[in-house]
Design a protein around this motif. Structure first.
Motif, PDB file in Angstrom:
ATOM      1  N   HIS A 192      31.567 -30.961  -4.663  1.00  0.00           N
ATOM      2  CA  HIS A 192      32.645 -30.134  -5.183  1.00  0.00           C
ATOM      3  C   HIS A 192      33.657 -29.812  -4.088  1.00  0.00           C
ATOM      4  O   HIS A 192      33.307 -29.614  -2.922  1.00  0.00           O
ATOM      5  CB  HIS A 192      32.084 -28.831  -5.750  1.00  0.00           C
ATOM      6  CG  HIS A 192      31.339 -29.016  -7.034  1.00  0.00           C
ATOM      7  ND1 HIS A 192      30.687 -27.992  -7.673  1.00  0.00           N
ATOM      8  CD2 HIS A 192      31.161 -30.120  -7.815  1.00  0.00           C
ATOM      9  CE1 HIS A 192      30.126 -28.457  -8.777  1.00  0.00           C
ATOM     10  NE2 HIS A 192      30.403 -29.732  -8.883  1.00  0.00           N
ATOM     11  N   THR A 193      34.897 -29.740  -4.498  1.00  0.00           N
ATOM     12  CA  THR A 193      35.973 -29.478  -3.542  1.00  0.00           C
ATOM     13  C   THR A 193      35.738 -28.193  -2.771  1.00  0.00           C
ATOM     14  O   THR A 193      35.996 -28.121  -1.559  1.00  0.00           O
ATOM     15  CB  THR A 193      37.328 -29.385  -4.273  1.00  0.00           C
ATOM     16  OG1 THR A 193      37.565 -30.608  -4.976  1.00  0.00           O
ATOM     17  CG2 THR A 193      38.455 -29.125  -3.287  1.00  0.00           C
ATOM     18  N   GLN A 194      35.192 -27.181  -3.435  1.00  0.00           N
ATOM     19  CA  GLN A 194      35.001 -25.905  -2.745  1.00  0.00           C
ATOM     20  C   GLN A 194      33.949 -26.003  -1.643  1.00  0.00           C
ATOM     21  O   GLN A 194      34.023 -25.253  -0.661  1.00  0.00           O
ATOM     22  CB  GLN A 194      34.631 -24.794  -3.729  1.00  0.00           C
ATOM     23  CG  GLN A 194      33.360 -25.013  -4.530  1.00  0.00           C
ATOM     24  CD  GLN A 194      33.635 -25.625  -5.872  1.00  0.00           C
ATOM     25  OE1 GLN A 194      34.578 -26.403  -6.010  1.00  0.00           O
ATOM     26  NE2 GLN A 194      32.828 -25.266  -6.868  1.00  0.00           N
ATOM     27  N   ILE A 195      32.986 -26.902  -1.784  1.00  0.00           N
ATOM     28  CA  ILE A 195      31.979 -27.078  -0.739  1.00  0.00           C
ATOM     29  C   ILE A 195      32.626 -27.683   0.508  1.00  0.00           C
ATOM     30  O   ILE A 195      32.424 -27.209   1.633  1.00  0.00           O
ATOM     31  CB  ILE A 195      30.822 -27.973  -1.222  1.00  0.00           C
ATOM     32  CG1 ILE A 195      30.118 -27.342  -2.426  1.00  0.00           C
ATOM     33  CG2 ILE A 195      29.837 -28.229  -0.087  1.00  0.00           C
ATOM     34  CD1 ILE A 195      29.433 -26.031  -2.109  1.00  0.00           C
ATOM     35  N   ILE A 196      33.415 -28.738   0.297  1.00  0.00           N
ATOM     36  CA  ILE A 196      34.124 -29.365   1.414  1.00  0.00           C
ATOM     37  C   ILE A 196      35.072 -28.366   2.062  1.00  0.00           C
ATOM     38  O   ILE A 196      35.141 -28.253   3.290  1.00  0.00           O
ATOM     39  CB  ILE A 196      34.914 -30.599   0.939  1.00  0.00           C
ATOM     40  CG1 ILE A 196      33.957 -31.691   0.454  1.00  0.00           C
ATOM     41  CG2 ILE A 196      35.810 -31.131   2.053  1.00  0.00           C
ATOM     42  CD1 ILE A 196      33.168 -32.362   1.538  1.00  0.00           C
ATOM     43  N   ASP A 197      35.822 -27.637   1.226  1.00  0.00           N
ATOM     44  CA  ASP A 197      36.749 -26.638   1.757  1.00  0.00           C
ATOM     45  C   ASP A 197      36.002 -25.581   2.570  1.00  0.00           C
ATOM     46  O   ASP A 197      36.491 -25.125   3.611  1.00  0.00           O
ATOM     47  CB  ASP A 197      37.518 -25.965   0.614  1.00  0.00           C
ATOM     48  CG  ASP A 197      38.554 -26.889  -0.009  1.00  0.00           C
ATOM     49  OD1 ASP A 197      38.872 -27.919   0.618  1.00  0.00           O
ATOM     50  OD2 ASP A 197      39.031 -26.583  -1.120  1.00  0.00           O
ATOM     51  N   GLY A 198      34.817 -25.193   2.086  1.00  0.00           N
ATOM     52  CA  GLY A 198      34.023 -24.203   2.817  1.00  0.00           C
ATOM     53  C   GLY A 198      33.605 -24.706   4.183  1.00  0.00           C
ATOM     54  O   GLY A 198      33.632 -23.958   5.173  1.00  0.00           O
ATOM     55  N   VAL A 199      33.218 -25.980   4.267  1.00  0.00           N
ATOM     56  CA  VAL A 199      32.850 -26.571   5.554  1.00  0.00           C
ATOM     57  C   VAL A 199      34.055 -26.633   6.477  1.00  0.00           C
ATOM     58  O   VAL A 199      33.985 -26.275   7.659  1.00  0.00           O
ATOM     59  CB  VAL A 199      32.252 -27.983   5.356  1.00  0.00           C
ATOM     60  CG1 VAL A 199      32.038 -28.667   6.705  1.00  0.00           C
ATOM     61  CG2 VAL A 199      30.928 -27.900   4.598  1.00  0.00           C
TER      62      VAL A 199
END
Length: 254
Positions: A192-199
């Protein structure tokens, strides 16, 4: 390393031709890099580490899937024992690859580090492992890659941020790579985009390069195995990488 290079070139051609890799392809990648692998020893201090060969370390929060990932990479079901008990790994567990006479690949270590956060241990033990890990990052010159495993279902946690701090503190950014585990558990099997963004937000917050490699993986479906092997090959297994085999006799291998 000729066979390994040929396998990776084949993968490149398949990508250009828009041909998806199969399980057989992933097996070929692993078999080209790793001819044999076995558990070597466990270490509890810098003094108990094995003689130096280039090595890749795997670290992450408890129950993130380190053992499953190592098993997937080596195409072994029980090389690194998996457990439902968080924090089961209490030592630096060393696995040596290609030490058999019939194995013509270069020898190297895969190292399973205790889980970040050291679940269910007392503060004294936590302090010991934190210091040991710090010393290991600082002093182990044969350490070429640190794979930081993050559970894609959960995202960045406090202990992950602490590990990023340690990576920055010990100046090993060039060796650092983020691996997102269990991507098959996501609804559409994509990260999910939010996981990548979180990293990426965490990397920026901790002063680590935004160009840090982020590799989505699934041990169950073998997603990401070729990308991890490519990364390892580039940094520690190719002819251009720096090799340190200064104590082969101590390993008792040919």
């Amino acid at each position: 390393t000729g066979m390994t290079e040929a396998v990776f070139k084949t993968l490149d051609i398949m990508k250009l031709a828009d041909v998806s890799p199969t399980t057989f392809t992933y097996e070929a990648v692993g078999n080209a890099v790793i001819k044999s692998v076995r558990f070597l020893k466990s270490a509890v201090s810098m003094e108990t580490l094995p003689p130096r060969l280039v090595e890749a370390a795997f670290v992450g929060r408890s129950n993130v899937g380190k053992s499953s990932l190592i098993n997937m990479l080596c195409a072994k079901k029980r090389l690194a024992l998996t457990s439902n008990t968080p924090g089961k790994t209490k030592m630096f567990n060393y696995f040596i690859a290609n030490d058999q006479k019939e194995a013509h690949g270069r020898r190297f270590y895969l190292v399973d580090l205790p889980g970040v956060g050291f679940a269910r241990v007392d503060s004294k033990t936590k302090d010991h492992w934190t210091q040991f890990t710090t010393d290991y990052f600082w002093e182990r010159q044969s350490l070429k890659i640190v794979f930081h495993l993050i559970d894609s279902k959960i995202g960045i946690q406090k202990h992950d941020l602490e590990l990023m701090d340690l990576v920055k503190e010990t100046d090993i950014e060039e060796k650092y790579c983020v691996v997102l585990t269990k991507v098959d558990k996501l609804g559409n099997k994509r990260v999910h985009t939010q996981i990548i963004d979180g990293v990426l937000d965490a990397l920026e917050e901790k002063g680590l390069p935004l160009t840090t490699n982020i590799i989505p993986t699934s041990s169950e479906y073998k997603v990401g195995r070729d990308h991890i092997w490519r990364h390892m090959y580039r940094l520690m297994l190719s002819k251009r990488s720096t090799w340190m085999e200064d104590a082969a006799d101590e390993l008792g291998v040919a």
